[in-house]
Write an enzyme that holds these catalytic residues in place. Structure first.
Site, PDB file in Angstrom:
ATOM      1  N   TYR A  45       0.849  -1.198   0.000  1.00  7.29           N
ATOM      2  CA  TYR A  45       0.000   0.000   0.000  1.00  7.29           C
ATOM      3  C   TYR A  45       0.880   1.241   0.000  1.00  7.29           C
ATOM      4  O   TYR A  45       1.888   1.283   0.700  1.00  7.29           O
ATOM      5  CB  TYR A  45      -0.903   0.037   1.246  1.00  7.29           C
ATOM      6  CG  TYR A  45      -2.334  -0.265   0.904  1.00  7.29           C
ATOM      7  CD1 TYR A  45      -3.036   0.564   0.032  1.00  7.29           C
ATOM      8  CD2 TYR A  45      -2.999  -1.373   1.441  1.00  7.29           C
ATOM      9  CE1 TYR A  45      -4.344   0.296  -0.306  1.00  7.29           C
ATOM     10  CE2 TYR A  45      -4.318  -1.646   1.103  1.00  7.29           C
ATOM     11  CZ  TYR A  45      -4.984  -0.806   0.223  1.00  7.29           C
ATOM     12  OH  TYR A  45      -6.274  -1.065  -0.115  1.00  7.29           O
ATOM     13  N   GLU A  47      -0.601   4.847  -0.338  1.00  8.32           N
ATOM     14  CA  GLU A  47      -1.413   6.057  -0.540  1.00  8.32           C
ATOM     15  C   GLU A  47      -0.554   7.305  -0.418  1.00  8.32           C
ATOM     16  O   GLU A  47       0.285   7.400   0.486  1.00  8.32           O
ATOM     17  CB  GLU A  47      -2.540   6.127   0.504  1.00  8.32           C
ATOM     18  CG  GLU A  47      -3.827   5.545  -0.027  1.00  8.32           C
ATOM     19  CD  GLU A  47      -4.434   4.537   0.903  1.00  8.32           C
ATOM     20  OE1 GLU A  47      -3.654   3.813   1.570  1.00  8.32           O
ATOM     21  OE2 GLU A  47      -5.667   4.485   0.962  1.00  8.32           O
ATOM     22  N   ASP A 202      -7.582  12.859 -25.072  1.00  6.10           N
ATOM     23  CA  ASP A 202      -7.552  11.485 -24.578  1.00  6.10           C
ATOM     24  C   ASP A 202      -6.885  10.664 -25.683  1.00  6.10           C
ATOM     25  O   ASP A 202      -7.522  10.308 -26.674  1.00  6.10           O
ATOM     26  CB  ASP A 202      -8.990  11.016 -24.312  1.00  6.10           C
ATOM     27  CG  ASP A 202      -9.045   9.574 -23.845  1.00  6.10           C
ATOM     28  OD1 ASP A 202      -8.026   8.869 -23.956  1.00  6.10           O
ATOM     29  OD2 ASP A 202     -10.122   9.141 -23.380  1.00  6.10           O
ATOM     30  N   THR A 228      -4.621   5.635 -21.660  1.00  9.35           N
ATOM     31  CA  THR A 228      -4.472   4.320 -21.049  1.00  9.35           C
ATOM     32  C   THR A 228      -3.093   3.811 -21.442  1.00  9.35           C
ATOM     33  O   THR A 228      -2.443   4.367 -22.336  1.00  9.35           O
ATOM     34  CB  THR A 228      -5.556   3.332 -21.543  1.00  9.35           C
ATOM     35  OG1 THR A 228      -5.607   3.383 -22.958  1.00  9.35           O
ATOM     36  CG2 THR A 228      -6.915   3.663 -20.955  1.00  9.35           C
ATOM     37  N   LYS A 231      -3.164  -0.027 -24.657  1.00  9.46           N
ATOM     38  CA  LYS A 231      -3.625  -0.158 -26.049  1.00  9.46           C
ATOM     39  C   LYS A 231      -2.390  -0.154 -26.964  1.00  9.46           C
ATOM     40  O   LYS A 231      -1.585  -1.074 -26.851  1.00  9.46           O
ATOM     41  CB  LYS A 231      -4.621   0.961 -26.360  1.00  9.46           C
ATOM     42  CG  LYS A 231      -5.903   0.839 -25.501  1.00  9.46           C
ATOM     43  CD  LYS A 231      -6.975   1.809 -25.925  1.00  9.46           C
ATOM     44  CE  LYS A 231      -8.247   1.599 -25.140  1.00  9.46           C
ATOM     45  NZ  LYS A 231      -8.341   2.472 -23.962  1.00  9.46           N
ATOM     46  N   ARG A 237      -2.849  -2.890 -18.063  1.00 11.63           N
ATOM     47  CA  ARG A 237      -4.044  -2.032 -18.000  1.00 11.63           C
ATOM     48  C   ARG A 237      -3.774  -0.957 -16.959  1.00 11.63           C
ATOM     49  O   ARG A 237      -3.390  -1.253 -15.827  1.00 11.63           O
ATOM     50  CB  ARG A 237      -5.258  -2.851 -17.606  1.00 11.63           C
ATOM     51  CG  ARG A 237      -5.540  -3.975 -18.566  1.00 11.63           C
ATOM     52  CD  ARG A 237      -6.872  -4.588 -18.308  1.00 11.63           C
ATOM     53  NE  ARG A 237      -7.884  -3.877 -19.025  1.00 11.63           N
ATOM     54  CZ  ARG A 237      -8.257  -4.171 -20.272  1.00 11.63           C
ATOM     55  NH1 ARG A 237      -7.682  -5.152 -20.926  1.00 11.63           N
ATOM     56  NH2 ARG A 237      -9.205  -3.480 -20.867  1.00 11.63           N
TER      57      ARG A 237
HETATM   58  N1  DSN Z   1     -13.184   0.059 -24.517  1.00 12.75           N
HETATM   59  C1  DSN Z   1     -12.149   0.816 -25.174  1.00 12.75           C
HETATM   60  C2  DSN Z   1     -12.172   0.617 -26.631  1.00 12.75           C
HETATM   61  O1  DSN Z   1     -12.323  -0.513 -27.030  1.00 12.75           O
HETATM   62  O2  DSN Z   1     -12.014   1.557 -27.407  1.00 12.75           O
HETATM   63  C3  DSN Z   1     -12.157   2.240 -24.798  1.00 12.75           C
HETATM   64  O3  DSN Z   1     -12.164   2.365 -23.435  1.00 12.75           O
END
Ligand code: DSN
Length: 421
Positions: A45, A47, A202, A228, A231, A237
């Site tokens: 932890y 925080e 984003d 994120t 991707k 993630r």
């Molecule tokens: N669920 C994602 C996507 O497939 O684009 C975005 O958060």
């Protein structure tokens, strides 16, 4: 040993190996990233932030979080004097929520009316967290939507400017989940400046392409950038928020943007950071800074283009006529198949896609007119334009002739998997 769980994990590993993953938001994390995710940092932890934690025993937590922050700035060529980064968001949705919490009034006392967030409509490629009515972001804030042009299916910057002038949003979002083309960040900056709105990008979908120099960088223009990490960036993630310390809009609003973002993430929205995830992100950022990743990012775009080109040649309508990125949308309804049926038929043959609305879709999201395809995962497996052409032909055979191509898919999959597996 928990045989039940490991048996399921083994089945998932086999599924991933034996199918073609064309979901543009998915990728294949490296063994090192997976190792860090399963490391001892899972136990800890922490925080707070490095140097200011609420628990003892955090010397290595500080070290790993600082290293991750340093690499995050380096991979996007950002000077520490100008940009701040928070690597604690659990994923993309809380990252976006944290930005709004930090920068847009919520409409509860003493804030007065809820501020306006302006984002792309969900059915035209926007994301739930860009102010859709079913998301907390559309409930707590006043959501304003813009669309794409009906003819070109491209962003219409004149119309976006008109909406912004009329609505005076507090924050404008660009960066989408199903928009295949380059975004003109400079034009967005101009619009945001005119109405004194924050400009947030984003870049979750195309962050890896930006890191690899295969897609324009939003950093010269944005006040805030969220992404994120799993991707095109090919990490675990997770998510990160970059805040522009030199933001003129923040100065105008007398906001310390870095502090406001940090406070919104913790303690505003989250508890302890997932240090195992941060360690894995640090590894992904190292990988993304290597020359091989640059090649990868460019190949991702070449592969998406090859897929779009061959599908078009075979008579399929590709939304906006092609792609500049890692993804494309195919209007399957124009050949009499629903998006849902197309995705199910393809899955039955080991080709994994997702059904998706297309701009001005007359059909509902559960059975839309399109499918969304992407190249990040297959490119990670080492596939190039030649294989993408083959993949397009397999898709065509399934959708047009209802052919069974399962065996051909398996053979192609077996030829491409990472070493040692
Ligand atoms: N669920 C994602 C996507 O497939 O684009 C975005 O958060």
């Amino acid at each position: 040993m928990d045989k039940a769980v490991f048996a399921i994990i083994t089945k998932e590993a086999r599924r991933e190996k034996e199918t073609l993953d064309l979901i543009p938001s998915e990728n294949i994390a490296s063994p090192e990233v997976l190792r860090a995710l399963g490391s001892e940092f899972t136990n800890k932890y922490a925080e707070g932030y490095p140097g200011a934690r609420y628990y003892g025993g955090n010397e290595y937590s500080d070290e790993i979080e600082n290293l991750c922050r340093k690499r995050a700035l380096e991979v996007f060529h950002l000077p520490k004097s100008k940009w701040h980064v928070n690597v604690q968001p659990y994923s993309g949705s809380p990252a976006n929520l944290a930005v709004y919490l930090a920068l847009v009034p919520r409409g509860d006392p003493p804030h007065g009316k809820a501020g306006k967030i302006m984002g792309l409509k969900l059915d035209m490629g926007g994301h739930l967290t860009h102010g859709h009515s079913v998301s907390a972001t559309g409930k707590f804030w006043n959501a304003i939507r813009y669309g794409v042009d009906k003819q070109t299916e491209l962003l219409d910057y004149g119309e976006i400017a008109r909406i912004a002038r009329r609505e005076r949003p507090k924050l404008i979002v660009a960066g989408y989940t199903a928009y295949p083309r380059v975004i003109d960040f400079k034009k967005f900056r101009k619009i945001a400046d005119e109405v004194h709105a924050y400009f947030m990008v984003d870049m979750s979908h195309f962050a890896g392409l930006v890191a690899g120099g295969a897609y324009p960088s939003p950093f010269p223009y944005a006040d805030v950038v969220t992404t994120t990490t799993h991707k095109t960036l090919r990490g675990p993630r997770g998510a990160m928020i970059f805040a522009n310390r030199a933001s003129k809009i923040a100065a105008l609003n007398k906001v310390d943007i870095a502090k406001a973002i940090d406070r919104a993430v913790f303690p505003g929205l989250q508890g302890g950071p997932h240090l195992n995830q941060i360690a894995a992100t640090a590894i992904a950022l190292y990988e993304a800074s290597q020359p091989a990743f640059r090649k990868y990012a460019h190949q991702v775009v070449k592969n998406a283009r090859a897929l779009a080109h061959e599908l078009t040649r075979l008579g399929w309508r590709v939304v906006s006529g092609g792609t500049d990125s890692h993804l494309l949308l195919v209007d399957v309804a124009s050949r009499g198949i629903s998006g849902n049926e197309a995705s199910l038929r393809l899955e039955g043959n080991g080709i994994i896609v997702n059904k998706n609305t297309i701009p001005y879709d007359p059909c509902p999201p559960m059975d839309p007119s399109g499918i969304r395809l992407g190249s990040p995962s297959l490119t990670s497996r080492g596939m190039k334009e030649k294989e993408m052409k083959k993949v397009a032909q397999l898709i065509d055979a399934v959708l047009r002739d209802n052919k069974n191509v399962r065996q051909e898919v398996k053979i192609l999959c077996r030829r491409f998997w990472r070493d040692g597996d």
